[in-house]
Design a protein around this motif. Structure first.
Motif, PDB file in Angstrom:
ATOM      1  N   HIS A 109       1.154  -1.211   0.226  1.00  0.00           N
ATOM      2  CA  HIS A 109       0.125   0.032  -0.134  1.00  0.00           C
ATOM      3  C   HIS A 109       1.234   1.049   0.262  1.00  0.00           C
ATOM      4  O   HIS A 109       2.153   1.451   0.967  1.00  0.00           O
ATOM      5  CB  HIS A 109      -0.783   0.076   1.469  1.00  0.00           C
ATOM      6  N   ALA A 110       0.129   2.219  -0.603  1.00  0.00           N
ATOM      7  CA  ALA A 110       1.005   3.420  -0.804  1.00  0.00           C
ATOM      8  C   ALA A 110       1.169   4.097   0.765  1.00  0.00           C
ATOM      9  O   ALA A 110       0.099   3.876   0.813  1.00  0.00           O
ATOM     10  CB  ALA A 110       0.370   4.948  -1.590  1.00  0.00           C
ATOM     11  N   ARG A 165       0.297  13.887  -3.434  1.00  0.00           N
ATOM     12  CA  ARG A 165       0.279  14.085  -4.675  1.00  0.00           C
ATOM     13  C   ARG A 165      -0.939  14.652  -4.847  1.00  0.00           C
ATOM     14  O   ARG A 165      -1.100  15.000  -5.894  1.00  0.00           O
ATOM     15  CB  ARG A 165       0.192  12.513  -4.892  1.00  0.00           C
ATOM     16  N   LEU A 166      -2.135  13.713  -4.310  1.00  0.00           N
ATOM     17  CA  LEU A 166      -3.903  14.371  -4.421  1.00  0.00           C
ATOM     18  C   LEU A 166      -3.335  15.996  -4.449  1.00  0.00           C
ATOM     19  O   LEU A 166      -4.129  16.424  -4.979  1.00  0.00           O
ATOM     20  CB  LEU A 166      -4.746  13.941  -3.280  1.00  0.00           C
ATOM     21  N   LEU A 173       0.659   9.930  -0.500  1.00  0.00           N
ATOM     22  CA  LEU A 173      -0.452   9.813  -1.889  1.00  0.00           C
ATOM     23  C   LEU A 173      -1.113  11.419  -1.217  1.00  0.00           C
ATOM     24  O   LEU A 173      -1.737  11.896  -2.018  1.00  0.00           O
ATOM     25  CB  LEU A 173      -1.497   8.833  -0.841  1.00  0.00           C
ATOM     26  N   ARG A 179     -12.106   9.254  -4.312  1.00  0.00           N
ATOM     27  CA  ARG A 179     -11.288   8.164  -4.601  1.00  0.00           C
ATOM     28  C   ARG A 179     -10.230   8.391  -5.221  1.00  0.00           C
ATOM     29  O   ARG A 179     -10.344   8.684  -6.292  1.00  0.00           O
ATOM     30  CB  ARG A 179     -11.716   6.573  -4.864  1.00  0.00           C
ATOM     31  N   PHE A 180      -8.757   8.338  -4.710  1.00  0.00           N
ATOM     32  CA  PHE A 180      -7.654   8.451  -5.280  1.00  0.00           C
ATOM     33  C   PHE A 180      -6.825   7.294  -5.264  1.00  0.00           C
ATOM     34  O   PHE A 180      -5.943   7.543  -3.599  1.00  0.00           O
ATOM     35  CB  PHE A 180      -6.635   9.956  -4.618  1.00  0.00           C
ATOM     36  N   GLU A 181      -6.330   7.307  -6.394  1.00  0.00           N
ATOM     37  CA  GLU A 181      -4.987   5.812  -6.212  1.00  0.00           C
ATOM     38  C   GLU A 181      -6.069   4.888  -5.600  1.00  0.00           C
ATOM     39  O   GLU A 181      -4.597   4.169  -4.371  1.00  0.00           O
ATOM     40  CB  GLU A 181      -3.885   5.858  -5.748  1.00  0.00           C
ATOM     41  N   GLY A 182      -6.733   4.484  -5.651  1.00  0.00           N
ATOM     42  CA  GLY A 182      -7.363   3.667  -4.491  1.00  0.00           C
ATOM     43  C   GLY A 182      -7.718   4.041  -3.314  1.00  0.00           C
ATOM     44  O   GLY A 182      -8.497   2.461  -2.825  1.00  0.00           O
ATOM     45  N   ARG A 183      -7.383   5.152  -2.486  1.00  0.00           N
ATOM     46  CA  ARG A 183      -7.181   5.598  -0.806  1.00  0.00           C
ATOM     47  C   ARG A 183      -8.733   6.535  -1.396  1.00  0.00           C
ATOM     48  O   ARG A 183      -8.769   7.109  -1.782  1.00  0.00           O
ATOM     49  CB  ARG A 183      -6.019   5.646  -0.920  1.00  0.00           C
TER      50      ARG A 183
END
Length: 248
Positions: free
Chosen positions: A2-3, A11-12, A8, A58-62
């Motif tokens: 997981h990132a 980046r968002l 994360l 949802r960003f990069e799966g989160r």
């Protein structure tokens, strides 16, 4: 793998809010309680030309909860959170991890949030406290008499919430809902709050309301005692807020 949630979040924000004035990562991630499935709570302060809003994405799966506000909007939200006695945004800024602080904006927001938290919420009006005392007394009577297990659980929820609100007000403590109710209840009064929570847990597990009734009656004694005979309210018309008519 997981990132990293902090990377994360950065980046968002860089992608969505390149001109942000301040960014704070709050919630379970900042508190060190996050799991792989925990969402990210991010407060973003933008310029006054921006928009104050809340957004879930949802960003990069989160899953991410964004709390976006201008300086003007932040002041209004802080005031609204004080009036609601919840201080959600204040807690985010006071305890969160600062990811961006342009020109000291995050520091100034944190200082204001910390001041609000120190000052505590406004006290309930005496009539509201009386309404809640009556509501809790009535709910305790129902809890003692409830024979149906489903009805007993439903009434227990009312008892827990009204008793907790009275205890929060007695201590001028910030209120909480959902998972934050037990957390803030224990912060406000570890003894009485803990007894309420233990009584509720015991009732849910065994069906026995005795411990919960005892704990809630103790709260009633702290705030003026049970209220039955002598309670009277005059109807004020349709303009009266629903919350005032149903203070439970």
């Amino acid at each position: 793998m997981h990132a990293d949630p902090i990377d994360l979040a950065r980046r968002l924000v860089q992608r969505r809010f390149p001109d942000a004035l301040a960014v704070v990562l709050a919630g379970s991630t900042a508190a060190g309680r996050a799991t792989a499935s925990s969402d990210l709570d991010i407060a973003v302060l933008v310029g006054d030309g921006g928009e104050t809003c809340r957004e879930t994405l949802r960003f990069e799966g989160r899953l991410v909860e964004l709390f976006i506000h201008t300086p003007t909007g932040l002041g209004e939200l802080f005031a609204a959170d004080v009036a609601s006695r919840r201080a959600v945004l204040q807690s985010m800024y006071a305890t969160g991890l600062v990811l961006l602080d342009t020109g000291g904006e995050a520091g100034r927001a944190r200082s204001r949030a910390e001041a609000d938290l120190r000052n505590g919420p406004p006290a309930l009006e005496p009539e509201t406290v009386e309404n809640k005392r009556y509501s809790l007394t009535d709910a305790l009577d129902d809890l003692a008499d409830a024979g149906d297990p489903v009805e007993r659980l439903a009434v227990a929820g009312v008892v827990l919430n009204v008793a907790a609100d009275l205890l929060f007000d007695h201590h001028r403590a910030w209120v909480g809902g959902g998972k934050w109710l037990p957390r803030r209840l224990l912060e406000a009064d570890v003894e009485c709050g803990g007894a309420l929570l233990e009584g509720h847990r015991h009732l849910c597990e065994t069906g026995d309301p005795a411990l919960m009734i005892e704990a809630a009656e103790r709260v009633l004694d702290i705030v003026g005692g049970p209220l039955r005979e002598g309670y009277r309210r005059t109807w004020r018309g349709a303009s009266e807020p629903v919350a005032a008519r149903n203070a439970g």
